[in-house]
Scaffold this motif. Structure first.
Motif, PDB file in Angstrom:
ATOM      1  N   VAL A 181       0.866  -1.170  -0.081  1.00 17.25           N
ATOM      2  CA  VAL A 181      -0.063   0.070   0.022  1.00 17.25           C
ATOM      3  C   VAL A 181       0.883   1.348   0.095  1.00 17.25           C
ATOM      4  CG1 VAL A 181      -1.736   1.275   1.103  1.00 17.25           C
ATOM      5  CG2 VAL A 181      -1.678  -1.241   1.332  1.00 17.25           C
ATOM      6  N   GLY A 182       0.485   2.130  -0.869  1.00 16.80           N
ATOM      7  CA  GLY A 182       1.148   3.341  -0.770  1.00 16.80           C
ATOM      8  C   GLY A 182       1.677   3.903  -2.231  1.00 16.80           C
ATOM      9  N   ALA A 183       2.474   4.838  -2.251  1.00 20.26           N
ATOM     10  CA  ALA A 183       2.686   5.591  -3.629  1.00 20.26           C
ATOM     11  C   ALA A 183       4.359   4.743  -4.314  1.00 20.26           C
ATOM     12  CB  ALA A 183       2.869   6.921  -3.627  1.00 20.26           C
ATOM     13  N   TYR A 184       5.274   5.592  -4.603  1.00 18.39           N
ATOM     14  CA  TYR A 184       6.556   5.182  -5.139  1.00 18.39           C
ATOM     15  C   TYR A 184       6.896   3.743  -4.261  1.00 18.39           C
ATOM     16  CZ  TYR A 184      11.008   4.742  -6.930  1.00 18.39           C
ATOM     17  OH  TYR A 184      12.303   4.434  -7.410  1.00 18.39           O
ATOM     18  N   GLU A 185       7.277   4.091  -3.038  1.00 17.13           N
ATOM     19  CA  GLU A 185       7.783   2.723  -2.081  1.00 17.13           C
ATOM     20  C   GLU A 185       6.543   2.813  -1.581  1.00 17.13           C
ATOM     21  OE1 GLU A 185      11.173   3.479   0.594  1.00 17.13           O
ATOM     22  OE2 GLU A 185      12.135   2.444  -0.773  1.00 17.13           O
ATOM     23  N   GLN A 186       6.356   1.204  -1.109  1.00 14.68           N
ATOM     24  CA  GLN A 186       5.005   0.774  -0.385  1.00 14.68           C
ATOM     25  C   GLN A 186       5.455   0.025   0.772  1.00 14.68           C
ATOM     26  OE1 GLN A 186       4.844  -0.889  -3.641  1.00 14.68           O
ATOM     27  NE2 GLN A 186       4.958   0.862  -4.812  1.00 14.68           N
ATOM     28  N   THR A 187       4.483  -0.040   1.734  1.00 10.81           N
ATOM     29  CA  THR A 187       4.495  -0.959   2.918  1.00 10.81           C
ATOM     30  C   THR A 187       3.685  -2.075   2.441  1.00 10.81           C
ATOM     31  OG1 THR A 187       4.493   0.863   4.594  1.00 10.81           O
ATOM     32  CG2 THR A 187       3.963  -1.182   5.516  1.00 10.81           C
ATOM     33  N   LEU A 188       4.352  -3.280   2.769  1.00 11.29           N
ATOM     34  CA  LEU A 188       3.710  -4.524   2.456  1.00 11.29           C
ATOM     35  C   LEU A 188       2.900  -4.890   3.736  1.00 11.29           C
ATOM     36  CD1 LEU A 188       3.363  -6.950   0.475  1.00 11.29           C
ATOM     37  CD2 LEU A 188       5.159  -7.903   1.703  1.00 11.29           C
ATOM     38  N   TYR A 189       1.710  -5.035   3.822  1.00  8.53           N
ATOM     39  CA  TYR A 189       0.723  -5.447   4.798  1.00  8.53           C
ATOM     40  C   TYR A 189       0.347  -6.913   4.806  1.00  8.53           C
ATOM     41  CZ  TYR A 189       0.535  -0.440   6.265  1.00  8.53           C
ATOM     42  OH  TYR A 189       0.678   0.885   6.739  1.00  8.53           O
ATOM     43  N   LEU A 190       0.127  -7.670   5.858  1.00  6.77           N
ATOM     44  CA  LEU A 190      -0.670  -8.693   6.153  1.00  6.77           C
ATOM     45  C   LEU A 190      -2.035  -8.100   6.807  1.00  6.77           C
ATOM     46  CD1 LEU A 190      -0.799 -11.639   6.176  1.00  6.77           C
ATOM     47  CD2 LEU A 190      -0.017 -11.861   8.349  1.00  6.77           C
ATOM     48  N   VAL A 191      -3.055  -8.454   6.058  1.00  7.22           N
ATOM     49  CA  VAL A 191      -4.274  -8.244   6.500  1.00  7.22           C
ATOM     50  C   VAL A 191      -5.265  -9.364   6.960  1.00  7.22           C
ATOM     51  CG1 VAL A 191      -6.517  -6.963   5.885  1.00  7.22           C
ATOM     52  CG2 VAL A 191      -4.609  -6.004   4.913  1.00  7.22           C
ATOM     53  N   THR A 192      -5.520  -9.495   8.046  1.00  5.26           N
ATOM     54  CA  THR A 192      -6.048 -10.802   8.385  1.00  5.26           C
ATOM     55  C   THR A 192      -7.815 -10.437   8.827  1.00  5.26           C
ATOM     56  OG1 THR A 192      -5.335 -10.442  10.485  1.00  5.26           O
ATOM     57  CG2 THR A 192      -4.202 -12.007   9.242  1.00  5.26           C
ATOM     58  N   LYS A 193      -8.635 -11.405   8.522  1.00  5.91           N
ATOM     59  CA  LYS A 193      -9.915 -11.235   9.048  1.00  5.91           C
ATOM     60  C   LYS A 193     -10.152 -12.425  10.005  1.00  5.91           C
ATOM     61  CE  LYS A 193     -13.607  -9.957   6.221  1.00  5.91           C
ATOM     62  NZ  LYS A 193     -14.798 -10.288   4.944  1.00  5.91           N
ATOM     63  N   ASP A 194     -10.464 -11.969  11.267  1.00  5.89           N
ATOM     64  CA  ASP A 194     -10.811 -12.933  12.298  1.00  5.89           C
ATOM     65  C   ASP A 194     -12.193 -13.528  12.047  1.00  5.89           C
ATOM     66  OD1 ASP A 194     -12.862 -11.261  13.459  1.00  5.89           O
ATOM     67  OD2 ASP A 194     -11.492 -10.931  15.108  1.00  5.89           O
ATOM     68  N   LEU A 195     -12.399 -14.480  13.094  1.00 12.21           N
ATOM     69  CA  LEU A 195     -13.848 -15.315  12.843  1.00 12.21           C
ATOM     70  C   LEU A 195     -15.118 -14.563  12.930  1.00 12.21           C
ATOM     71  CD1 LEU A 195     -12.726 -18.487  14.293  1.00 12.21           C
ATOM     72  CD2 LEU A 195     -12.732 -18.074  11.796  1.00 12.21           C
ATOM     73  N   ASP A 196     -14.799 -13.299  13.775  1.00 15.82           N
ATOM     74  CA  ASP A 196     -16.076 -12.240  13.619  1.00 15.82           C
ATOM     75  C   ASP A 196     -15.876 -11.285  12.546  1.00 15.82           C
ATOM     76  OD1 ASP A 196     -16.704 -13.682  16.067  1.00 15.82           O
ATOM     77  OD2 ASP A 196     -15.329 -12.658  17.122  1.00 15.82           O
ATOM     78  N   ASP A 197     -14.946 -11.448  11.723  1.00 13.79           N
ATOM     79  CA  ASP A 197     -15.264 -10.293  10.673  1.00 13.79           C
ATOM     80  C   ASP A 197     -14.353  -9.370  10.870  1.00 13.79           C
ATOM     81  OD1 ASP A 197     -16.238 -12.261   8.615  1.00 13.79           O
ATOM     82  OD2 ASP A 197     -18.244 -11.070   8.835  1.00 13.79           O
ATOM     83  N   LYS A 198     -13.673  -9.241  12.105  1.00 15.87           N
ATOM     84  CA  LYS A 198     -12.837  -8.073  12.324  1.00 15.87           C
ATOM     85  C   LYS A 198     -11.476  -7.744  11.479  1.00 15.87           C
ATOM     86  CE  LYS A 198     -10.626  -5.925  16.330  1.00 15.87           C
ATOM     87  NZ  LYS A 198      -9.392  -6.723  16.400  1.00 15.87           N
ATOM     88  N   ILE A 199     -11.201  -6.862  10.883  1.00 16.23           N
ATOM     89  CA  ILE A 199     -10.032  -6.690  10.252  1.00 16.23           C
ATOM     90  C   ILE A 199      -8.782  -6.471  10.755  1.00 16.23           C
ATOM     91  CG2 ILE A 199      -9.090  -5.542   8.212  1.00 16.23           C
ATOM     92  CD1 ILE A 199     -11.087  -7.361   7.096  1.00 16.23           C
ATOM     93  N   SER A 200      -7.559  -6.913  10.970  1.00 16.05           N
ATOM     94  CA  SER A 200      -6.264  -6.252  11.424  1.00 16.05           C
ATOM     95  C   SER A 200      -5.361  -6.186  10.367  1.00 16.05           C
ATOM     96  CB  SER A 200      -5.857  -7.141  12.337  1.00 16.05           C
ATOM     97  OG  SER A 200      -6.784  -7.614  13.402  1.00 16.05           O
ATOM     98  N   MET A 201      -4.627  -5.194  10.629  1.00 11.25           N
ATOM     99  CA  MET A 201      -3.329  -4.839   9.462  1.00 11.25           C
ATOM    100  C   MET A 201      -1.993  -5.060  10.169  1.00 11.25           C
ATOM    101  SD  MET A 201      -4.846  -2.061   6.831  1.00 11.25           S
ATOM    102  CE  MET A 201      -3.339  -1.749   5.934  1.00 11.25           C
ATOM    103  N   LYS A 202      -1.083  -5.519   9.628  1.00 15.33           N
ATOM    104  CA  LYS A 202       0.229  -5.591  10.169  1.00 15.33           C
ATOM    105  C   LYS A 202       1.337  -4.979   9.175  1.00 15.33           C
ATOM    106  CE  LYS A 202       3.201  -8.965  12.269  1.00 15.33           C
ATOM    107  NZ  LYS A 202       3.516 -10.303  12.295  1.00 15.33           N
ATOM    108  N   PRO A 203       2.070  -4.050   9.331  1.00 15.93           N
ATOM    109  CA  PRO A 203       3.041  -3.733   8.483  1.00 15.93           C
ATOM    110  C   PRO A 203       4.032  -4.799   8.451  1.00 15.93           C
ATOM    111  CG  PRO A 203       3.116  -2.360  10.181  1.00 15.93           C
ATOM    112  CD  PRO A 203       1.919  -3.251  10.574  1.00 15.93           C
ATOM    113  N   LEU A 204       4.691  -5.475   7.312  1.00 16.08           N
ATOM    114  CA  LEU A 204       5.898  -6.277   7.265  1.00 16.08           C
ATOM    115  C   LEU A 204       7.055  -5.701   6.808  1.00 16.08           C
ATOM    116  CD1 LEU A 204       3.711  -8.960   5.456  1.00 16.08           C
ATOM    117  CD2 LEU A 204       4.212  -8.846   7.964  1.00 16.08           C
ATOM    118  N   LEU A 205       7.228  -4.979   5.556  1.00 20.02           N
ATOM    119  CA  LEU A 205       8.408  -4.600   5.120  1.00 20.02           C
ATOM    120  C   LEU A 205       7.979  -3.493   4.017  1.00 20.02           C
ATOM    121  CD1 LEU A 205      10.206  -7.161   2.754  1.00 20.02           C
ATOM    122  CD2 LEU A 205       8.024  -7.682   3.693  1.00 20.02           C
TER     123      LEU A 205
END
Ligand code: SAH
Length: 218
Positions: A181-205
């Protein structure tokens, strides 16, 4: 040199790339490493760049696009935790290299490409003909592919400025998405959806992908 010897040499180069650039940097999945050693990346690269196919770098593709770096393909794939029952959506087919890696590990692969020439090139690639679990869709990744949703995993290989809502909606409960996600350089995110449909985002690199194109800009 004979074609047979040529193939042997390429196979050796490929194995060395996987061992020296990918395995040594912490990628562990056995099935993933086997797939990386198996798929002939040089057949997904334009002829002019074929000699660099096993030097672990992103390479120029057709239509001003790119072919992802094998190490990045590996870590993004590993983050998806695929198994032989997974249904995956890939955004950005390109020439189809990442697609075949997914097809080795998952049950079903849906891959979307917005540029018609690339969609055709990937679909007609001789290596791709060995797989009957890939569906090629010409369409806009911002919308995802509702017809086969929900997906256990989504991998986005072009960079949007935000996480498209259609993609989080099409993720199954317990599902995982990797997305730059982003412009020229980006952050790679791991987006997870839990069993209650809640979304979490973790930046990786930090990563560098081509921008995800809006249909109106084509
Ligand atoms: N997965 C490819 C990466 C190709 S580069 C690989 O293994 O090498 C990213 C690709 O995303 C390009 O082919 C580009 O045309 C495609 N793309 C860009 N915007 C898109 C969109 N909105 N929907 C679908 N594909 C898109």
């Amino acid at each position: 040199m004979s074609v047979e010897n040529d193939e042997k040499l390429l196979e050796k180069e490929r194995r060395m790339m996987v061992e020296d650039q990918i395995e040594s940097r912490g990628v562990k999945g056995k099935a993933l490493l086997t797939a990386l050693k198996k798929i002939p990346r040089h057949l997904f690269v334009p002829a002019d760049f074929r000699e660099y196919a096993y030097s672990d770098q992103a390479l120029p593709s057709y239509c001003g696009q790119t072919i992802s770096q094998p190490y990045i393909v590996a870590i993004m794939t590993e983050m998806l935790s695929l198994d032989k029952s997974s249904k995956v959506l890939e955004i950005g087919t390109g020439t189809g290299y990442q697609t075949t890696i997914l097809a080795e590990l998952a049950n079903e692969v849906y891959t979307m490409e917005i540029i018609p020439e690339l969609h055709d090139i990937a679909k007609n690639n001789p290596v791709v003909q060995n797989y009957n679990n890939i569906k090629f869709i010409l369409g806009d990744g911002y919308k995802g592919y509702e017809a086969a949703a929900p997906y256990d995993a989504i991998i986005v290989t072009a960079a949007p400025p935000y996480v498209p809502e259609a993609l989080t909606n099409q993720l199954a409960p317990g599902g995982r998405m990797v997305i730059p996600v982003g412009a020229y350089e980006q952050t790679l995110y791991l987006v997870t959806k839990d069993l209650d449909d809640k979304i979490s985002m973790k930046p990786l690199l930090w990563v560098q992908f081509v921008p995800m194109i809006k249909k109106k800009d084509l």
